[in-house]
Scaffold this active site. Structure first.
Site, PDB file in Angstrom:
ATOM      1  CB  SER A 134       3.476   9.512   4.324  1.00 47.73           C
ATOM      2  OG  SER A 134       3.237  10.764   4.916  1.00 47.73           O
ATOM      3  CG  ASP A 188      -1.422   9.802  10.527  1.00 49.71           C
ATOM      4  OD1 ASP A 188      -0.713  10.761  10.889  1.00 49.71           O
ATOM      5  OD2 ASP A 188      -1.187   9.133   9.502  1.00 49.71           O
ATOM      6  CG  HIS A 226       2.331   9.573   9.809  1.00 48.21           C
ATOM      7  ND1 HIS A 226       1.332   9.754   8.879  1.00 48.21           N
ATOM      8  CD2 HIS A 226       3.507   9.719   9.131  1.00 48.21           C
ATOM      9  CE1 HIS A 226       1.882  10.009   7.691  1.00 48.21           C
ATOM     10  NE2 HIS A 226       3.194   9.984   7.819  1.00 48.21           N
TER      11      HIS A 226
END
Length: 698
Positions: free
Chosen positions: A550, A637, A669
């Site tokens: 991320s 995501d 995600h």
């Protein structure tokens, strides 16, 4: 084998007099058949390039599986007349939520349950394996039981896009009510009387912005809007105080917050602000009753960088403030949670999370102590208003996840359970330590290191090393335990975490020094840690691999550009590598909220230039040799769109970098759902890292 080559379909992005040609932005069109075909071609190429690792992937998967007690039970937690716990069953992907009646109301010792023996009076509340039937993805975002124990609400996502369908179940019959609420956010809860459900929904930019009140047994169309926040910079959440006295509606950005109270006895009343929002001031509250008076304990950072704890009257929260814990630089107050007789305070000091018990009468805090140099500890909370014990979670790099009950009256720390690790695991076989690297501006950066002792101490001779980093949103990477990591350690790999600026490990200033126009410190800190580990003989560049996900994936992309010669390979999970394009577009999910973290390049030319200087996609260079790169993403995501790593890999291919893209076509995600699927996904990543390190045959 030839990698897929994405078509170049240039568009011009123009901001602040700067024209940028973007050849791959067309990959954002998720519904375009050409885009899906390209992603599938990338997956096929990655499968082919990694086919030789299938035996190693299977070995690692079996190692994870073999160390895990697959049929197991969690430690029961008490609520009302029931003990609540979860089961896992060998061969099943998802946990099963259960409860059993409390035999003795005066006994707070959780029952010792055996996974192989029936539990008297057990009731299955939610079997994820049943609910997931027919779906490739399954995730629960809301799960709550009414105070009287007769109803359960649950919110389910079967796509990975974090939009949850909310349902309510009658626990006496096991049948669901007709109530179905689509498109909710996570975290829905019952009102104390169980007659209503409070939930939130999101706007078009995936920002939770509205709080709703639903009466059980009625149609969702008649739900009442309690609160909505029009400012796109703020998210909204809601929940009841443990005392059941108030509904608290929280509104917050990265730097500013405001909280509202609604009397739980009248949820139709107008929410009242506790402290009106002021730019740059954050606060959070918990409710207590002292001497018969409703009070609020409030953590805030007004003139207190690492936060201060005060107590105010709930009837007049803007009135006199009693300072409970004054601001102390280096002690970052994180959370306060009130119970009837005392409160739990959680904070960070010297890079570690701490837990203390606050005495209402004296304002004294009793800190719980643990023996290890590095550890992660935190209160897991209790739904009960007046428990005699505090439930704690504890772990370290070498100590598996542990559940304690801390007996407040006696100070006794009662071991309830330690995660079993099968196959003869012995914590004494592994070591952990903290070392310090020096950043380019002289700042000392903490580094956590763990290794298997039989291979020798780190630094005695260069070893393969796996370096992890994150460094954003004041999020701290804790020294926790990982079964999967043992597969690396047992092959002689040293694991290290670079606690770079932008995270929260060393207090609020540590975060401030790694965001906005100081963001490059996050990247240069990580490079400094890598160079330190090489200089001190821990490893060599050809035996050093890096990983982050991320915002940590942004870190990976940035260091690949800054120091490509330092790393042999990099895994970037759901990576935020096209940050500038995303943060320039306020219509995309979360962009406006993110301006407090990264800056606003749309309206500020200096921020635009600064972000452009480090965004990985913008800075791929043709005159360097990149490390091997594996980018992992998910089609659904909603936090970091798949298009970012897809574009990045396409750009890396232009400069002949060895880059692979793995896109889960039904996931979000957090990757795939289901524990066996997750283990296989992790085995894929670890096998790739071991191959880069030359340990594929180990």
């Amino acid at each position: 084998m030839h990698p897929p080559v994405a078509d170049a379909r240039p568009i011009i992005r123009s901001h602040h007099g700067d024209d940028v040609e973007d050849r791959y932005e067309w990959l954002r069109a998720k519904e375009d058949a050409d885009v899906i075909a390209h992603l599938e071609a990338e997956n096929a190429y990655t499968d082919a390039r990694t086919a030789h690792l299938e035996p190693l992937r299977e070995r690692i998967f079996e190692e994870i599986k073999g160390r895990t007690l697959e049929t197991d039970l969690s430690v029961p937690s008490r609520r009302g007349a029931w003990w609540y716990y979860a089961r896992t069953v060998e061969g099943q992907q998802y946990s099963i939520n259960c409860r059993a009646p409390i035999a003795d109301e005066a006994d707070w010792t959780p029952p010792l349950l055996s996974p192989d023996a029936p539990v008297p009076g057990e009731q299955i509340l939610l079997d994820g394996n049943v609910e997931a039937e027919g779906h490739e993805f399954f995730s629960v975002g809301s799960l709550d039981i009414s105070t009287d124990g007769t109803r359960m609400l649950y919110g389910v996502d079967v796509a990975g896009d974090e939009r949850y369908t909310l349902r309510i179940r009658d626990l006496a019959t096991g049948a669901d009510f007709d109530d179905v609420i689509e498109g909710t956010f996570s975290g829905a809860v019952f009102s104390p009387d169980g007659r209503h459900v409070v939930y939130t929904t999101v706007d078009d930019a995936w920002r939770p912005d509205t709080v709703w009140l639903h009466e059980v047994g009625t149609a969702a169309e008649s739900d009442r809007k309690i609160f909505t926040e029009p400012d796109e910079r703020y998210w909204v959440g809601a929940g009841f105080t443990r005392s059941d006295r108030y509904l608290v509606i929280g509104v917050g950005s990265s730097i500013t917050s405001e909280e509202y109270l609604v009397d739980a006895a009248d949820l139709t009343a107008e929410p009242r602000s506790v402290w009106p929002r002021r730019e740059g001031v954050e606060y959070s509250l918990t409710h207590a009753v002292i001497g018969g008076e409703d009070v609020l304990y409030i953590l805030h950072n007004e003139g207190a960088l690492d936060f201060e704890l005060v107590r105010v009257a709930a009837s007049d929260p803007t009135g006199d403030r009693h300072v409970v814990l004054a601001h102390e630089p280096g002690r970052r107050l994180l959370d306060v949670s009130a119970y009837r007789d005392w409160a739990i305070v959680e904070y960070r000091r010297e890079g570690l999370a701490r837990v203390g018990v606050l005495d209402y009468a004296t304002d004294a805090v009793t800190e719980l102590s643990f023996d290890e140099e590095l550890y992660a500890a935190g209160a897991s909370g209790s739904a009960e208003w007046a428990p005699p014990v505090i439930r704690l979670g504890y772990a370290s790099f070498v100590t598996p996840g542990t559940v304690y009950d801390y007996e407040v009256a006696t100070g006794a720390l009662l071991l309830r359970r330690r995660q079993p690790v099968l196959g003869g695991y012995d914590p004494a076989d592994y070591g952990q330590e903290r070392v310090w690297a020096v950043a380019e501006d002289g700042t000392r950066v903490p580094v956590s290191v763990v290794w298997k002792r039989s291979f020798g101490a780190p630094g005695e001779s260069p070893r393969p090393l796996h370096l992890y980093g994150y460094g954003s949103y004041e999020h701290s990477i804790e020294p926790g335990f990982s079964v999967a990591r043992l597969s690396m350690l047992d092959r002689g790999v040293v694991f290290a975490i670079a606690h770079v600026r932008g995270g929260g490990e060393m207090g609020r200033q540590w975060y401030e020094d790694g965001k906005l126009l100081a963001k490059r410190n996050t990247f240069t800190d990580f490079v400094a840690v890598g160079r330190h580990l090489v200089a001190e003989g821990y490893t060599t560049p050809d035996r050093l691999v890096a990983e982050g996900g991320s915002a940590g994936g942004l870190l990976m992309g940035a260091v690949a550009n800054l120091a490509p010669d330092l790393f042999a390979g990099i895994v970037a999970g759901v990576p935020f590598v096209d940050a500038l394009t995303t943060i320039l577009d306020p219509s995309l999910p979360l962009t406006v909220i993110e301006w407090d973290e990264w800056g606003d390049p749309l309206h500020n030319a200096d921020v635009y230039a600064y972000m452009k200087s480090y965004t990985p996609y913008e800075n791929v260079a043709a005159d360097v040799t990149y490390p091997k790169i594996l980018a992992v993403t998910s089609l659904n995501d909603t936090r970091v769109f798949y298009v970012e790593p897809a574009k990045w890999v396409a750009r890396l291919r232009e400069v002949e970098a060895d880059a692979l893209l793995k896109c889960e076509m039904v996931a979000g995600h957090g990757g795939v759902s289901g524990r066996y699927n997750s283990w296989r996904e992790r085995a894929f990543e670890l096998a790739w890292l071991l191959d880069v390190l030359g340990l594929a045959d180990a």
